[in-house]
Scaffold this active site. Sequence first.
Site, PDB file in Angstrom:
ATOM      1  CB  SER A  90       3.064  26.688  65.810  1.00  0.00           C
ATOM      2  OG  SER A  90       2.763  27.710  65.012  1.00  0.00           O
ATOM      3  N   GLY A  91       0.097  25.906  66.240  1.00  0.00           N
ATOM      4  CA  GLY A  91      -0.761  25.339  64.991  1.00  0.00           C
ATOM      5  C   GLY A  91      -0.503  24.692  63.947  1.00  0.00           C
ATOM      6  CG  ASP A 266      -0.032  33.521  60.696  1.00  0.00           C
ATOM      7  OD1 ASP A 266       0.125  32.865  59.585  1.00  0.00           O
ATOM      8  OD2 ASP A 266       0.132  32.744  61.918  1.00  0.00           O
ATOM      9  N   GLY A 271      -2.882  28.266  63.960  1.00  0.00           N
ATOM     10  CA  GLY A 271      -4.016  27.706  65.598  1.00  0.00           C
ATOM     11  C   GLY A 271      -3.823  28.460  66.518  1.00  0.00           C
ATOM     12  CB  THR A 272      -0.488  29.421  68.868  1.00  0.00           C
ATOM     13  OG1 THR A 272      -0.624  29.614  68.446  1.00  0.00           O
ATOM     14  CG2 THR A 272      -0.639  27.284  68.935  1.00  0.00           C
TER      15      THR A 272
END
Length: 354
Positions: A90-91, A266, A271-272
């Site tokens: 997860s970014g 979110d 990020g992902t």
Amino acid sequence: MAFKRMINCVETHDGEPMRVVTGGVGHIPGDSVYEMMENLRKTDDSLRKFLLREPRGYPPLCCNIVVPPKHPDAAAGFIIMEQVEYPMMSGGNTISVATALLETGIIPMQEPYTEFNLEAPAGLIGIKSKCENGKATEVTFKNVPAFAAYTDTVIDVPHIGHGVEKVTVDVAWGGMFYAMADVRQFPWVELEPDQGREITRISSLILKAAQEQLPVVHPDYPGVGITISQLFGPTDDPNADVKNAVTVASGEVDFDNPSTWIGALDRCPCGTGTCARMAAMYAKGELKLNEPFLHQGLLGVVYKGELVEETTIGDYKAIVPTITGCSWIYGFNNLVLDPTDPFTEGFTIGDIWA
């Protein structure tokens, strides 16, 4: 009072609330962070529920367990927890973990830049953080390779309404498998916070349809399927290229049960999700290597992405992305479990949970 459990947390956000657990968990068996994650998933999922469900959590909250690294080149490891799964990567959580470790002194901060590696379940993640006056003002991470599994693929999606029965999607891996659709296929929807309920409804239906109609296989992580969905579209902001809204599931979607057509948006640019978007764009010739990509979330927060090299994952042509963003600490927390509390794993209720 002798509490049954006491867990130390750093509370962070980059729009999205992301809890970083720094103590109180104890030993987790495994010879890699991936094996440690699998041990929790298979033998003790109560910790994830305790940290993320009510009264200590709510649908948008993510959580990260800082663990001793197993890779010799890593300064720390972390296990990512979300409401329905343990993501491989997860970014936004990576940015928050790096920020928490640096700003609390767990990893010594050097100015103007601090570089180190973190071990995620997906593997080694390179970190380069810009640091000023004790603050991690910017965190860049080098992600695991990303790739497109499907591009411009039409699927049947029931219950959307407004005469829409088919949706064109991309499916790509950026650390999770994303089903992504251009929001302009739904002219009544804008990517704005006040339309969150309709965004999550449509996104949940797309997720379920993609899961049923578009099988995916990651060569390195058998059994990991499509678990998350994204709507994307143009933005009027000159400081961004694309705007997006990622919906994180809070339960299984059932076409026959409208109460499950929901999820948590979110709050950060994801990020992902940015890596997956870039992978799909690269596969379609819409983005080149070393070309900056500015991805905006619903709150206006922007991540900077860039594709830095080509590679392969199994039979897939893949690319290695970097993501740059910022996270902020907003609190410190000791979460406890009273020995008389009957809800040892927390609870959910269908007013806000699927």
